[in-house]
Design a protein around this motif. Structure first.
Motif, PDB file in Angstrom:
ATOM      1  N   ARG A 137      -7.099  -1.540  -3.431  1.00 14.53           N
ATOM      2  CA  ARG A 137      -7.543  -2.619  -2.546  1.00 14.53           C
ATOM      3  C   ARG A 137      -7.218  -3.988  -3.137  1.00 14.53           C
ATOM      4  O   ARG A 137      -6.748  -4.882  -2.439  1.00 14.53           O
ATOM      5  CB  ARG A 137      -9.045  -2.507  -2.284  1.00 14.53           C
ATOM      6  N   ASP A 161      -9.258   3.582  -5.942  1.00 12.06           N
ATOM      7  CA  ASP A 161      -9.167   2.994  -4.605  1.00 12.06           C
ATOM      8  C   ASP A 161      -9.447   1.496  -4.668  1.00 12.06           C
ATOM      9  O   ASP A 161      -8.861   0.719  -3.927  1.00 12.06           O
ATOM     10  CB  ASP A 161     -10.151   3.677  -3.648  1.00 12.06           C
ATOM     11  N   GLU A 162     -10.347   1.084  -5.567  1.00  7.90           N
ATOM     12  CA  GLU A 162     -10.648  -0.342  -5.743  1.00  7.90           C
ATOM     13  C   GLU A 162      -9.428  -1.078  -6.289  1.00  7.90           C
ATOM     14  O   GLU A 162      -9.103  -2.166  -5.835  1.00  7.90           O
ATOM     15  CB  GLU A 162     -11.842  -0.527  -6.688  1.00  7.90           C
ATOM     16  N   LYS A 182      -3.477  -4.568  -2.921  1.00  6.93           N
ATOM     17  CA  LYS A 182      -3.018  -4.669  -1.530  1.00  6.93           C
ATOM     18  C   LYS A 182      -3.438  -5.987  -0.892  1.00  6.93           C
ATOM     19  O   LYS A 182      -2.642  -6.644  -0.239  1.00  6.93           O
ATOM     20  CB  LYS A 182      -3.565  -3.503  -0.720  1.00  6.93           C
ATOM     21  N   HIS A 183      -4.700  -6.386  -1.099  1.00  6.14           N
ATOM     22  CA  HIS A 183      -5.238  -7.502  -0.321  1.00  6.14           C
ATOM     23  C   HIS A 183      -5.370  -8.817  -1.067  1.00  6.14           C
ATOM     24  O   HIS A 183      -5.378  -9.856  -0.424  1.00  6.14           O
ATOM     25  CB  HIS A 183      -6.617  -7.132   0.231  1.00  6.14           C
ATOM     26  N   GLU A 198       0.831  -1.202   0.000  1.00  7.22           N
ATOM     27  CA  GLU A 198       0.000   0.000   0.000  1.00  7.22           C
ATOM     28  C   GLU A 198       0.871   1.261   0.000  1.00  7.22           C
ATOM     29  O   GLU A 198       0.603   2.208  -0.750  1.00  7.22           O
ATOM     30  CB  GLU A 198      -0.933   0.020   1.199  1.00  7.22           C
TER      31      GLU A 198
END
Length: 91
Positions: free
Chosen positions: A83, A79-80, A86-87, A64
């Motif tokens: 995410r 932002d999606e 990152k995840h 991130e």
């Protein structure tokens, strides 16, 4: 984008209610497709996939931080996308 939201929703539901080994594999493939789609659309315009493979060895927080630095330098991702990158990559 709707497909991606559907994949993420399905992943959340499966995680909540449990799933069989074959469902786990299908979910892992869907996650990889989502990550690959973002990488190919956003990151490989400036970087090779080897750079991401190196980044994949860091923690979610480390990824991130790097992604936020890239955004400040002009990388355009939602932002999606952040995410997902990152995840949805195994630590």
């Amino acid at each position: 984008m709707r497909i991606l939201v559907g994949i993420i929703t399905a992943a959340a539901l499966l995680a909540s209610f449990g799933c069989s080994n074959s469902e786990d594999k299908a979910l892992a493939r869907a996650d990889k497709i989502a990550v690959d789609k973002v990488l190919n659309a956003k990151c490989t315009t400036c970087h090779t996939l080897e750079r991401w493979n190196e980044l994949g060895r860091t923690s979610a927080e480390g990824r991130e931080a790097l992604l936020m630095r890239m955004r400040k330098l002009g990388a355009e991702f939602s932002d999606e996308d952040l995410r997902i990158l990152k995840h949805l990559v195994k630590d």
